[in-house]
Write an enzyme that holds these catalytic residues in place. Sequence first.
Site, short mmCIF file in Angstrom:
data_model
loop_
_atom_site.label_atom_id
_atom_site.label_comp_id
_atom_site.label_asym_id
_atom_site.label_seq_id
_atom_site.Cartn_x
_atom_site.Cartn_y
_atom_site.Cartn_z
N CYS A 76 -3.97 -7.20 -2.62
CA CYS A 76 -2.62 -6.68 -2.87
C CYS A 76 -1.56 -7.77 -2.73
CB CYS A 76 -2.30 -5.53 -1.93
SG CYS A 76 -3.24 -4.04 -2.30
N HIS A 77 -1.53 -8.44 -1.57
CA HIS A 77 -0.51 -9.46 -1.36
C HIS A 77 -1.07 -10.76 -0.84
CE1 HIS A 77 1.37 -5.45 -1.08
NE2 HIS A 77 2.25 -6.01 -1.91
N GLY A 78 -2.41 -10.94 -0.97
CA GLY A 78 -3.01 -12.22 -0.65
C GLY A 78 -3.13 -12.57 0.81
N PRO B 136 0.74 -12.47 4.20
CA PRO B 136 1.82 -11.71 4.85
C PRO B 136 1.38 -10.79 5.98
CG PRO B 136 1.26 -10.71 2.74
CD PRO B 136 0.40 -11.93 2.87
N HIS C 274 -1.13 -5.45 6.61
CA HIS C 274 0.15 -5.63 5.94
C HIS C 274 0.67 -4.29 5.44
CE1 HIS C 274 2.48 -7.22 2.23
NE2 HIS C 274 3.29 -7.20 3.30
#
Lengths: 185, 442, 255
Positions: free
Chosen positions: A149-151, A164, A125
């Site tokens: 960080c963003h799962g 993501p 990502h």
Amino acid sequence: MAETDSAKVSEHVEKVETRRDFLQLATGAFAAVGGAAVAWPFIQQMNPAADTLALATVEVDISAIEEGQAIKVKWRGVPVFIRHRTKAEIDAANAVSQGDLIDPEEDNVRVKKPEWLVLVGVCTHLGCIPLGTSQGETKGEFNGWFCPCHGSHYDSSGRIRKGPAPKNLPVPEYAFISDNVVKIG
Amino acid sequence: MSKFQKPAWLDNGVVRWVDYRLPIFSFVSHELYEYPTPRNLNYWWNFGSLAGIVLVIMIVTGITLAMHYTPHTALAFDSVERIMRDVNYGWLIRYIHMNGASMFFIIVYIHIFRGLYFGSYKAPREILWMLGVLILLLMMATAFMGYVLPWGQMSFWGATVITNLFSAIPWGIGDWIVTLLWGGFAVDNATLNRFFSLHYLLPFVIVGVVVLHIWALHVHGSNNPIGIATKGEQDVVPFHPYYTIKDMFGLGVFLIVFALFIFFAPNYMGHPDNYIPANSLSTPAHIVPEWYFLPFYAILRAVPDNFIGGWTTEWLGFVIVEAKLAGVLAMFGAIAVLFVLPWLDRSPVRSSRFRPMYKWFFWIFAIDCLVLGYMGALPAEGIYIVIGRVATVYYFAHFLVVIPLLAKFEKTRSLPKSISEPIFGGGGVAAAGAAAKPMEKA
Amino acid sequence: MRKIVTLLIVGISSMAVDTTVHAAGGGKTPPAHQWSHSGLFGTFDRASLRRGAKVYREVCSSCHGLRLVAYRNLIDIGFSEAEVKAIAAEQEVAAEPNDDGDVEMRPAILSDRFVSPFPNENAARAANGGAYPPDLSLMVKARPGGANYLRGLLIGYKEEPPGGVIVPEGMNYNEYYPGNMIAMASPLSEDGVEFADGTKATVEQMANDVTTFLSWTAEPELEERKRMGIKVILFLLILTGLLYVVKRRIWSDLH
């Protein structure tokens, strides 16, 4: 005498302006080739130096990694995950239907030996380092890695399953030099 | 039809569009193409443009080296060796830079001696000359700081000795300056860092002064071997193609010499001690500066203890100037005297060709400089001290005594009427006049 | 004009004289040896390099480091990767701190630089009666006289110093060492090393070989430099010749 001389000067200037003879063109071309050759070392010096390239491959002794464990080694400035997979993890990776994958890829093309999974440990990502290598870290919902960080969730083959990130964790170029030593890069 | 035509490319549409808004093409055309140059310049006039090209070579290689160099006392030496061993073509770039410094000084020294021989410093070129001396000073500072960067034994001890020179300035000012230069109690990491910073900066200052130098040159044009002013179109040719090609040819010859050093004797002009990492606890047996500083180094060491102090003590009862300070003053004086040369030499004749006596003294002075250089390389002992002192005294006598006296008493030869006169030979004024006529019509 | 050229030559040769003055410094000027790597087209003698590396490893390396050279560099002079890996693995270097924060030792690998025999100068002095065995990576470039001096030093030991010279305890007499008194005892002895290629290991042979090897460690770029130099000079000669002809043509109308 002087008169003819100055007349010749103007005539000559005209000649130079309108028609460059072959010799001048050849000399100019020759000099241009030289100039280009000079530029090469100055461009090349920006490329990785010999000592940097010497670190481009890393040999890792994997004999101490027990089944179910993983290690993190530094390679070309980024972490590489080496996981000694259990039978259950291998089976789980193979059992997934390709239709469920964001970035479809068979497990067997991602490994050289099914029990050893070698991955570049950088989330596809935005470049964070996923958790799940060291003992006690969360492995995410798919028993692989989880990027805090963003799962993004990766499975036991390092494939992206949720979140993501668009791509699976990449597999670096590597080779087994012996049963116990793997050469990365 | 004049030989001073504008180049054809000035008629190009794009060129005209740009030129109307920013006349950069006209400028180039005016200063590099049509620029009228005496037609009789000899090969000694090649060294000015050559120096400019070497300056560019030094800046390009220097910027490249800075991409790999580490200005830290613990890492500098090894980072230079990494350039030599691991960086792609690093050895080539470093050897170009290292030998380029020596080449730059050879070229500039020849350029200066050419100016001295042909009287290029005389009116109306005094400011041109002074800017040149300023460039020399800046070059010396740059070269000195650059030599410190590899952090070898000579780097360290050269830096120590030269910065200590400033401590000669009395009333505590000197010590204050030295501490300021060091940024510590001795030459150390802080010194290395600031020298790197300044070594990177000064070349661009040199470029600035070079621009002024060329600007000043182009106001009245080049001097020439005959030393008389140009008197019309028959005396000059456009810079392009005549001098562009001549400079290119000279550049080719120079590059051959340069390449011989780079590829076959890259350390010939260096000192072996600089391949030993700096050690602040052990001084090399002989500290020798780079060859281009040797004459000045000889002058520095030539001044005897209490040179001025000695007699003033007898006369006045106190010491005015200590030996160390006197040496430093002499060394800086050796360059300072060049600044005032245009006013020391009042002879109206420029070129040595018409100054039979000055010509001899010029060569004696040149030999004197070589002797000084040789003495600078030798240990200061025995007869060498005497020779060094005599050569130093002569150096100053040349400027302060010989030149002013020659200007008064020398009988100069009669000058030709114009530059073209001796070239066309025999014809004299009449021929020159005839040559001028068709030009005037043009 | 010719005078200036003459003066320049005098000036440059006087600088050359100067170097020899320094080189003398109390010791005799060492004899000049015909090196395969000297001259315009010189290249390193590969067999000699290999023997020299052996002399360095078996004799010199117990006191002298080679810290600027990496093990991988040996591949450039004809060692196989496996050979070099084995040479490297004989030495240990500090690894990255492990998970507990301890620094363990690991065998050296190709990318490591030669491991020095002593961790620092003080340790080196303590082990050598106060004398400091310098690193040899750049030795050939760091001494006036270069390779000839190094070779001279290795063969210049005299059991019996010339009459009247007293050699202090812990010192040795060497003809070519500046001042003649050197702390290092003669390192080479007849057959001290066994060469794989069957060359007889005389002191002079070993001195020649190890000096060749150290010439390479000091100037690993030498062969590439000379090869490129020949090409560059040839190119410049042609270009300058062409420029001269063009210059003559352009100026011909003025003369």
